[in-house]
Design a protein around this motif. Structure first.
Motif, PDB file in Angstrom:
ATOM      1  N   LYS A 107       0.847  -1.206   0.000  1.00 32.37           N
ATOM      2  CA  LYS A 107       0.000   0.000   0.000  1.00 32.37           C
ATOM      3  C   LYS A 107       0.871   1.240   0.000  1.00 32.37           C
ATOM      4  CE  LYS A 107      -0.842   0.006   5.019  1.00 32.37           C
ATOM      5  NZ  LYS A 107      -1.895  -0.001   6.056  1.00 32.37           N
ATOM      6  N   VAL A 108       0.298   2.326  -0.541  1.00 37.37           N
ATOM      7  CA  VAL A 108       1.008   3.608  -0.651  1.00 37.37           C
ATOM      8  C   VAL A 108       0.063   4.710  -0.177  1.00 37.37           C
ATOM      9  CG1 VAL A 108       2.196   5.217  -2.185  1.00 37.37           C
ATOM     10  CG2 VAL A 108       2.314   2.746  -2.628  1.00 37.37           C
ATOM     11  N   SER A 109       0.543   5.499   0.799  1.00 37.67           N
ATOM     12  CA  SER A 109      -0.294   6.537   1.397  1.00 37.67           C
ATOM     13  C   SER A 109       0.375   7.902   1.305  1.00 37.67           C
ATOM     14  CB  SER A 109      -0.558   6.235   2.887  1.00 37.67           C
ATOM     15  OG  SER A 109      -1.197   5.005   3.056  1.00 37.67           O
ATOM     16  N   MET A 110      -0.451   8.930   1.237  1.00 36.77           N
ATOM     17  CA  MET A 110       0.009  10.310   1.400  1.00 36.77           C
ATOM     18  C   MET A 110      -1.053  11.079   2.180  1.00 36.77           C
ATOM     19  SD  MET A 110       1.748  11.427  -2.226  1.00 36.77           S
ATOM     20  CE  MET A 110       2.414  12.967  -1.605  1.00 36.77           C
ATOM     21  N   ARG A 127      10.312  -1.508  -8.421  1.00 34.20           N
ATOM     22  CA  ARG A 127      11.413  -0.689  -7.909  1.00 34.20           C
ATOM     23  C   ARG A 127      10.999   0.773  -7.776  1.00 34.20           C
ATOM     24  NH1 ARG A 127      17.742   0.027 -10.043  1.00 34.20           N
ATOM     25  NH2 ARG A 127      18.058   2.017  -8.941  1.00 34.20           N
ATOM     26  N   TYR A 128      10.124   1.242  -8.657  1.00 32.27           N
ATOM     27  CA  TYR A 128       9.734   2.649  -8.674  1.00 32.27           C
ATOM     28  C   TYR A 128       8.261   2.789  -8.288  1.00 32.27           C
ATOM     29  CZ  TYR A 128      14.084   3.159 -11.273  1.00 32.27           C
ATOM     30  OH  TYR A 128      15.404   3.125 -11.650  1.00 32.27           O
ATOM     31  N   VAL A 129       8.003   3.735  -7.391  1.00 31.23           N
ATOM     32  CA  VAL A 129       6.644   4.040  -6.931  1.00 31.23           C
ATOM     33  C   VAL A 129       6.337   5.492  -7.304  1.00 31.23           C
ATOM     34  CG1 VAL A 129       5.077   4.214  -4.966  1.00 31.23           C
ATOM     35  CG2 VAL A 129       6.845   2.427  -5.004  1.00 31.23           C
ATOM     36  N   LYS A 130       5.326   5.659  -8.143  1.00 31.38           N
ATOM     37  CA  LYS A 130       4.963   7.005  -8.595  1.00 31.38           C
ATOM     38  C   LYS A 130       3.602   7.392  -8.019  1.00 31.38           C
ATOM     39  CE  LYS A 130       4.327   9.728 -12.845  1.00 31.38           C
ATOM     40  NZ  LYS A 130       4.374   9.714 -14.319  1.00 31.38           N
ATOM     41  N   VAL A 176       4.221   7.333   2.228  1.00 28.80           N
ATOM     42  CA  VAL A 176       4.398   6.168   3.099  1.00 28.80           C
ATOM     43  C   VAL A 176       4.185   4.905   2.278  1.00 28.80           C
ATOM     44  CG1 VAL A 176       3.546   4.957   5.146  1.00 28.80           C
ATOM     45  CG2 VAL A 176       3.668   7.462   5.125  1.00 28.80           C
ATOM     46  N   VAL A 177       5.180   4.053   2.243  1.00 30.76           N
ATOM     47  CA  VAL A 177       5.116   2.833   1.431  1.00 30.76           C
ATOM     48  C   VAL A 177       5.287   1.614   2.334  1.00 30.76           C
ATOM     49  CG1 VAL A 177       6.143   1.554  -0.485  1.00 30.76           C
ATOM     50  CG2 VAL A 177       6.075   4.062  -0.554  1.00 30.76           C
ATOM     51  N   TYR A 178       4.353   0.683   2.231  1.00 27.97           N
ATOM     52  CA  TYR A 178       4.448  -0.602   2.940  1.00 27.97           C
ATOM     53  C   TYR A 178       4.368  -1.737   1.932  1.00 27.97           C
ATOM     54  CZ  TYR A 178       4.009   1.456   7.572  1.00 27.97           C
ATOM     55  OH  TYR A 178       4.223   2.166   8.721  1.00 27.97           O
ATOM     56  N   PHE A 204      -4.760   9.653   2.028  1.00 27.71           N
ATOM     57  CA  PHE A 204      -5.200   8.909   0.844  1.00 27.71           C
ATOM     58  C   PHE A 204      -4.340   7.647   0.764  1.00 27.71           C
ATOM     59  CE2 PHE A 204      -6.520  13.194   0.208  1.00 27.71           C
ATOM     60  CZ  PHE A 204      -7.641  13.161  -0.619  1.00 27.71           C
ATOM     61  N   THR A 205      -4.984   6.498   0.822  1.00 35.49           N
ATOM     62  CA  THR A 205      -4.252   5.226   0.827  1.00 35.49           C
ATOM     63  C   THR A 205      -4.761   4.322  -0.276  1.00 35.49           C
ATOM     64  OG1 THR A 205      -3.941   5.359   3.232  1.00 35.49           O
ATOM     65  CG2 THR A 205      -3.617   3.214   2.201  1.00 35.49           C
ATOM     66  N   VAL A 206      -3.859   3.923  -1.148  1.00 36.31           N
ATOM     67  CA  VAL A 206      -4.179   2.894  -2.142  1.00 36.31           C
ATOM     68  C   VAL A 206      -3.619   1.574  -1.625  1.00 36.31           C
ATOM     69  CG1 VAL A 206      -3.630   2.020  -4.449  1.00 36.31           C
ATOM     70  CG2 VAL A 206      -4.334   4.416  -4.146  1.00 36.31           C
ATOM     71  N   THR A 207      -4.518   0.636  -1.366  1.00 36.07           N
ATOM     72  CA  THR A 207      -4.125  -0.706  -0.921  1.00 36.07           C
ATOM     73  C   THR A 207      -4.299  -1.664  -2.086  1.00 36.07           C
ATOM     74  OG1 THR A 207      -4.847  -0.195   1.340  1.00 36.07           O
ATOM     75  CG2 THR A 207      -4.543  -2.523   0.777  1.00 36.07           C
TER      76      THR A 207
END
Length: 749
Positions: free
Chosen positions: A664-667, A727-730, A747-749, A716-719
């Motif tokens: 998941k990636v949050s901001m 390798r790259y998170v945009k 925030v990256v998990y 805002f969290t995309v799970t």
């Protein structure tokens, strides 16, 4: 056998000694205090003596309730029989009292105040008054000698009565409080687009119509046509001060050592004038602009006629003419303004504004007065005698002082009391900003960029209260106090003697004083706040919990349950080396007295990884490229150095340095519409193995109301449905409201 030595150690400990020395609890803190032994009890038949030098100042002794009925004897000559009682005597050379200083001595003989002039004597009198108000028994005073003088000669408070008119009785109350805390300049903002507040006999329509509007609250008026209306109509809301009332305030303030400085706005912020005298506008039509036509000679006739009456009312050395935020677009298309520009050889419209300011400056100087203006008056050059109020940060003040102009520091960052003073989510709507009392106290009016010679041009500091969102005097009090007490000490007490924790301790005793004065001050909050320090080497968070209470009683949990008085008490900073959620609240005995504060501490995969920006920040760099993966979250203000600001779409990617499993990636984003800060319209997350070809893995559309004025935060969290390697998170966040996007961490998990 160790009890006596241990007790001696405690007594000799610096903290204990400081506590003893601070027992007077005066604000501002005196610069030198010597303590005597015992107390002095004021007898019911105490004698009051003064020399003719201080006969006028002596009338203020009546504000000490226990001295109210005592008559003051004015002495022609001081002799032995005048060595007891309350005495206001001139300083002698042997006393070695500086010109602006006073000495207050309380001993078995009574109370003796010495000074060289009336204003310094008033400082001593108000120290005595405050000291009495702070005692449990005002008839019983500690024996003490205080030698004191101000750090700065200009110690100001401002009040805008244009946006919301304030009654005469409150203006006097405001001045009373100012005097107790040793302010000596009252900046009275009398005219602005929201209403003209001073009687000008030559121009009666200024108070017959320009002082009245169709809606009481400024915001309602702004949102509904911004129309003025005639005095006496059923919906008229506003008011003005007659010239006699203004003189009444001036005299009232002068007796308390306070000079009233009027502000009459020109050439901008004059919509109310141009609504009733439209021939002074470039368009010659009402409700079309807020700036006078500079090319029209009648403009200067009007301004000078107004100032002529102002000068007969206000004896102050300074007259404030505003000079800020003039919109110049009308001058660019006005034949009269352009003709003047060509005649004078001006290159641009900024020089037209400068010309108008200089005309008023020269006119005031011809009348023996001096001009003050906001720092925009620097644009295009100033005449030699003009004084600058630096409000857009300190830059204008630094520039003016370097040029040899006197400066009054009023930066919005530290001295705009229309800003929120605590968590905006808990407060009535304000204009914006975030200014706590400890930040006010931290201010030093002397910028480090100035050497000692240039620093002499800094006259002092002033706090400003713009009343757009303060419709009543009770709300003004709520925003002004106790923050004004912090400024009082900034302006008076020597910098090296100031200490926040010492001030905070003394402040507790002044809540009682403000209650005595029936001031609707802001009460310190029980709400839990936090300081989080991230250690990038250890990958750990250290958390400190506190509230605005002097000795908060906070309990917290880390297991997801709600805290009670049986949870863990917070006593020392807590260190976490893994992701954690803290829930904390304040308690009195077993009763919870604050909301539950929830803190998310993220130790995530992207910490320390490099961020690449496809659209860069603007105006708010925070920690630049290190901001969004430094492990540190932002606080309640977008100016705290952790929130990064963007005026375009946010578009950036993280190089994780190797393929990682992404779950998941949050901001987190901030929204406060007043200053134009909004949530994104859409939040998208994309992944890539090579940094070129990205695949979209999730998106969230924001449904929050963008017109709600309250401060909000939203994560805002995309799970991902299933973990993916990349390798790259945009991340892309769209700026649909064309304001600012503020974010603090990816925030990256």
């Amino acid at each position: 056998m160790r009890i006596i030595p241990l007790l001696l150690l405690i007594l000799l400990h610096p903290y204990f000694s400081n506590a003893q020395k601070n027992s007077l609890n005066l604000i501002p803190k005196p610069n030198k205090v010597q303590y005597g032994e015992g107390t002095f009890q004021i007898p019911t038949d105490i004698a009051l003596f003064t020399t003719a030098d201080f006969a006028e100042a002596s009338s203020m002794l009546a504000e000490y309730p226990q001295l109210k009925t005592a008559a003051v004897e004015v002495l022609k000559k001081i002799n032995k029989k005048h060595q007891h009682g309350v005495r206001l005597f001139p300083a002698e050379p042997v006393d070695k009292i500086a010109p602006d200083a006073y000495r207050l001595q309380i001993d078995e003989s009574g109370i003796l105040i010495k000074a060289n002039d009336q204003k310094a004597m008033l400082g001593g009198i108000y120290t005595l008054i405050q000291l009495g108000m702070l005692q449990e028994n005002p008839l019983m005073l500690p024996q003490v000698t205080i030698d004191d003088s101000p750090r700065f000669g200009y110690r100001g408070l401002h009040l805008d009565v244009s946006r919301h008119f304030m009654p005469l009785s409150f203006i006097k109350k405001y001045i009373d409080i100012m005097a107790i805390y040793k302010f000596n300049r009252f900046h009275w903002h009398l005219t602005d687009g929201a209403g003209w507040r001073l009687e000008i006999k030559k121009y009666p329509e200024l108070t017959d119509k320009a002082a009245w509007r169709t809606h009481r609250h400024w915001k309602d008026w702004m949102d509904n046509g911004r129309q003025y209306t005639a005095k006496g109509t059923p919906n008229a809301s506003g008011g003005f001060y007659t010239q006699e009332e203004a003189r009444e305030i001036i005299d009232y303030a002068a007796r308390r050592g306070i000079t009233v400085i009027p502000e009459i706005e020109m050439p901008g912020h004059s919509e109310e004038v141009l609504a009733v005298y439209p021939h002074l506008a470039c368009s010659e039509k009402p409700y079309t602009q807020g700036e006078f036509c500079i090319g029209n000679e009648e403009t200067f006739t009007f301004m000078k006629n107004v100032l002529n009456e102002v000068l007969t009312i206000f004896p102050s050395e300074y007259i404030h003419i505003g000079g800020d935020e003039a919109e110049k677009k009308h001058w660019k298309t006005c034949a009269k303004c352009q003709a003047l520009r060509k005649e004078k050889g001006f290159e641009n419209e900024e020089e037209l504004q400068s010309y108008a300011i200089q005309q008023m400056d020269e006119y005031l100087q011809s009348k023996g007065r001096k001009l003050i203006g906001w720092d925009e008056i620097l644009e295009g050059g100033l005449t030699k005698g003009a004084t600058v109020m630096s409000w857009r940060g300190e830059e204008g003040g630094i520039k003016a002082a370097t040029m040899g102009h006197n400066v009054i520091m009023t930066p919005g960052s530290h001295l705009y009391f229309d800003s929120y003073q605590t968590d905006p989510r808990t407060q009535p709507e304000a204009l914006g900003g975030y200014l706590t009392i400890d930040k006010v106290y931290s201010y030093n009016p002397i910028p480090k960029e100035l050497d000692s010679e240039k620093a002499k041009h800094i006259l002092g500091a002033q706090a400003n209260l713009w009343t757009e969102y303060m419709p009543t005097y009770q709300h003004v009090e709520y925003m002004a106090f106790p923050r004004a007490l912090a400024l009082a000490e900034v302006n008076w007490t020597n910098q090296e003697l100031r200490n926040w924790m010492d001030f905070k301790q003394r402040l507790q005793h002044h809540y009682k004083l403000l209650q005595q004065l029936d001031v609707n001050y802001y009460r310190p909050s029980y709400n839990v706040t936090s300081d989080i320090s991230f250690n990038k080497e250890k990958l750990s968070n250290t958390v400190t919990l506190h509230s605005e209470q002097l000795t908060p009683n906070i309990f917290y949990t880390t297991d997801g349950t709600e805290p009670t008085s049986r949870a863990t008490p917070f006593t020392n900073p807590i260190e976490f080396t893994t992701t954690a959620v803290i829930k904390a609240a304040s308690f009195i005995d077993s009763a919870r007295v604050s909301p539950i504060e929830e803190l998310k501490l993220d130790i995530h995969k992207a910490i320390g990884k490099k961020v690449f920006y496809n659209s860069t920040w603007e105006g708010y760099p925070a920690q630049k490229e290190l901001t969004l993966t430094n492990g540190e979250k932002g606080g309640l203000s977008y100016q705290d150095g952790q929130w990064q600001g963007f005026t375009q779409n946010f578009d950036a990617y993280i190089d994780m340095e190797r393929r990682e499993e992404i779950n998941k990636v949050s901001m987190r984003f901030m929204q406060i519409p007043g200053p134009g800060v909004f949530f994104p319209g859409e939040y998208l997350v994309l992944l890539s193995d090579n940094g070129k070809n990205y695949r979209k893995v999730g998106a969230i559309t924001n449904l929050e109301d963008s017109k709600d004025p309250k401060l909000k935060f939203k994560t805002f969290t995309v799970t991902l449905e299933k973990p993916q390697m990349a390798r790259y998170v945009k991340v892309v966040a769209t700026n649909v409201n064309k304001g600012f996007l503020f974010t603090d961490e990816i925030v990256v998990y």
